[in-house]
Design an enzyme around this catalytic site. Structure first.
Site, PDB file in Angstrom:
ATOM      1  N   SER A 150       0.839  -1.197   0.000  1.00 41.14           N
ATOM      2  CA  SER A 150       0.000   0.000   0.000  1.00 41.14           C
ATOM      3  C   SER A 150       0.873   1.246   0.000  1.00 41.14           C
ATOM      4  O   SER A 150       2.085   1.169   0.214  1.00 41.14           O
ATOM      5  CB  SER A 150      -0.897   0.014   1.235  1.00 41.14           C
ATOM      6  OG  SER A 150      -0.113   0.305   2.383  1.00 41.14           O
ATOM      7  N   LYS A 151       0.241   2.373  -0.226  1.00 41.17           N
ATOM      8  CA  LYS A 151       0.963   3.636  -0.221  1.00 41.17           C
ATOM      9  C   LYS A 151       1.607   3.874   1.149  1.00 41.17           C
ATOM     10  O   LYS A 151       2.683   4.431   1.254  1.00 41.17           O
ATOM     11  CB  LYS A 151       0.009   4.775  -0.565  1.00 41.17           C
ATOM     12  CG  LYS A 151       0.721   6.098  -0.745  1.00 41.17           C
ATOM     13  CD  LYS A 151      -0.183   7.163  -1.268  1.00 41.17           C
ATOM     14  CE  LYS A 151      -0.103   8.435  -0.452  1.00 41.17           C
ATOM     15  NZ  LYS A 151       1.229   8.794   0.021  1.00 41.17           N
ATOM     16  N   ARG A 152       0.907   3.415   2.181  1.00 39.54           N
ATOM     17  CA  ARG A 152       1.432   3.605   3.534  1.00 39.54           C
ATOM     18  C   ARG A 152       2.771   2.889   3.735  1.00 39.54           C
ATOM     19  O   ARG A 152       3.639   3.371   4.455  1.00 39.54           O
ATOM     20  CB  ARG A 152       0.407   3.133   4.574  1.00 39.54           C
ATOM     21  CG  ARG A 152      -0.061   4.255   5.487  1.00 39.54           C
ATOM     22  CD  ARG A 152      -1.275   3.872   6.295  1.00 39.54           C
ATOM     23  NE  ARG A 152      -2.408   3.544   5.445  1.00 39.54           N
ATOM     24  CZ  ARG A 152      -3.127   2.423   5.543  1.00 39.54           C
ATOM     25  NH1 ARG A 152      -2.821   1.519   6.443  1.00 39.54           N
ATOM     26  NH2 ARG A 152      -4.150   2.222   4.745  1.00 39.54           N
TER      27      ARG A 152
END
Ligand code: GLU
Length: 505
Positions: free
Chosen positions: A262-264
């Site tokens: 994910s972007k996180r």
């Protein structure tokens, strides 16, 4: 069945920046198209107007332009199967919805969101299907007159696909083999909504794949659950002869290997998950991109190609053309691929090594100039030649190489403590005299003379060289001393040596 020309498509929804997994999907489509002498189509799936984000389409096109992935047809590329933006194809979809309704393969449903919610509360795991559809308000349970009257009165409705129970649905997947699913587990998916007069993703996707003569659907694993429905739609339309083959690509996983990337994860570990920097028009948030972080497009392509596929040999470095040659969609892995971003950095380093000194110097020269240094291209190239094997990004060169262009104004304290002995000033003064007398200031020319002097005096070579380095560079690391002095020239070398002696006593 006659052999059809291979036609594949990349069909993103313009809901924001393109995720790196989407880039890999497009890349695999590209490789597949090229190796089969086929065509790659760029379609924009924007039927969900609520999720439309301005600028996303342009961003996606620019990303592929940067990466060197070329499309043959589609939004921004033209072609004879357009329009390629689904929001411009409403009339086409309407016609196909009508076809299914007329053939009794779909029906009109009037259930309001509240009614559906009530049903869900009443029946556990409620699914709108052959078991429940007769309890609902739709054209199967209402009279024709009632249906016509409701529509005439402006009631909102959806069109649902009528899935027959008791069938086995076969999805021919190039990676997974034949995937068989019982039709009973599928629900009567909504194909069309009167409220926005738009089809849902499923209908638009199938109609377009058919009309655009798509032969192979290569997409992310998250679409696998939709595939049986897509097969049934192809059958309902009577298009089984031209049904595409599928390939559902393995997920990209977190660097630790558990869960979807994910972007996180990128924010947490400090790597981009988008090809280009993205400025979110709603939140104003800026997300880093591979381009702006200093990656070469070739390195990104090479890195991504090997996430979920490998050539079965030890070869890791591939040009795009070599990938076209070697890629085999049937050899993609079934399991998710760990997103090893360190490997991406390694690839960039390898591409720095592969590229000529001139090319890297062309990228480094503006940075040198920005630091207020006026140097010839030839000298910048010399520095690149000495130093490029030590960096993974061009931007890492300046902090490592600035000493070639700017004399140190201070000396690293720890190094001084360790390397500048009480006799260093005396030795360096002698060394300055020795260097002064050298006619041939080339690497070899200096080396012979200086080595002889060290030997004659019985000095420790390490002592001399460490102090010498500290004086010229300001720190304890760097390339070979005579590489440095040959580059600096006699005058500058002596100037730095004297300055250090003065300052360090
Ligand atoms: N619009 C879908 C997406 O955003 C396309 C899925 C497919 O390739 O069928 O990924």
């Amino acid at each position: 069945m006659t052999e059809r020309k291979v036609r594949v498509r990349f069909a993103p929804s313009p809901t924001g920046a393109l995720h790196i997994g989407g880039v890999r999907t497009a890349l695999y489509n590209y490789l597949f198209a090229r190796q089969h002498g086929g065509e790659l189509i760029f379609r924009i799936e924007d039927t969900d107007s609520h999720r439309f984000v301005p600028g996303a389409e342009e961003y996606i096109i620019e990303s592929f332009r940067w990466l060197g992935i070329k499309f043959d047809e589609g939004v921004g590329f033209g072609g004879s199967h357009g329009p390629y933006r689904q929001s411009e194809r409403r009339d086409i979809y309407k016609e196909y919805v009508t076809r299914l309704l007329d053939a009794g393969k779909a029906y009109i449903a009037f259930d309001t969101p509240e009614e559906l919610e009530a049903k869900r509360n009443e029946i556990q795991n409620f699914q709108y299907d052959s078991h429940t559809r007769l309890q609902m308000r739709n054209s199967l349970t209402l009279s024709k007159e009632d249906v016509d009257r409701l529509i005439a009165d402006g009631a909102q409705y959806t069109v649902r696909f009528k899935i027959e129970p008791g069938m086995e649905v076969r999805v021919d997947d190039m990676i997974r083999g034949e995937v068989v699913v019982k039709s009973d587990i599928l629900d009567d998916k909504v194909l069309y909504k009167s409220a926005d007069e738009l089809p849902t993703y499923h209908l638009a996707n199938i109609v377009d794949d058919h009309l655009m003569e798509i032969t192979h659907v290569i997409r992310g694993e998250e679409w696998l659950p939709s595939a049986p429905l897509h097969v049934l739609l192809y059958q309902a339309f009577g298009w089984t002869d031209t049904m595409p083959k599928f390939a559902h690509l393995p997920l990209l996983l977190k660097p630790e290997g558990k869960g979807k990337l994910s972007k996180r994860d990128g924010d947490r570990l400090g790597f981009p998950v988008f090809p280009l920097e993205w400025h979110d028009p709603k939140t104003g948030e800026v997300s880093s991109g591979y381009r702006e972080s200093g990656y070469f497009p070739e390195a990104v392509v090479n890195f991504l190609a090997l996430l979920g596929w490998n050539p079965g040999t030890d070869q890791e470095l591939f040009t795009l053309d070599q990938l076209v040659e070697a890629f085999d969609i049937t050899k993609c892995s079934l399991h998710g691929a760990k997103f090893d971003y360190q490997k991406g950095i390694w690839f960039n380093h390898e591409y720095i090594l592969q590229k000529s000194d001139d090319e890297i110097a062309g990228l480094f020269a503006p940075i040198v100039a920005n630091n207020g240094i006026d140097e010839s291209m030839e000298r910048v190239t010399q520095v690149v030649h000495m130093m490029k094997d030590r960096v993974s990004f061009v931007k890492e060169l300046w902090p490592l190489c600035s000493f070639f262009f700017v004399a140190p104004t201070e000396y690293d304290e720890k190094t001084v403590k360790k390397r500048w002995k009480e006799y260093s000033a005396r030795q360096m003064t002698e060394l300055a005299e020795v260097l002064e007398g050298i006619e041939d200031f080339s690497i070899e020319g200096q080396e012979t003379v200086v080595m002889k002097w060290v030997e004659d005096k019985g000095y420790k070579l390490g002592d001399v060289m460490n102090a010498f380095r500290l004086a010229l560079v300001g720190i304890g690391k760097g390339p070979g001393m005579f590489d440095i002095t040959a580059f600096l020239g006699k005058e500058e070398t002596l100037r730095r040596l004297h300055a250090a002696i003065d300052l360090l006593k």
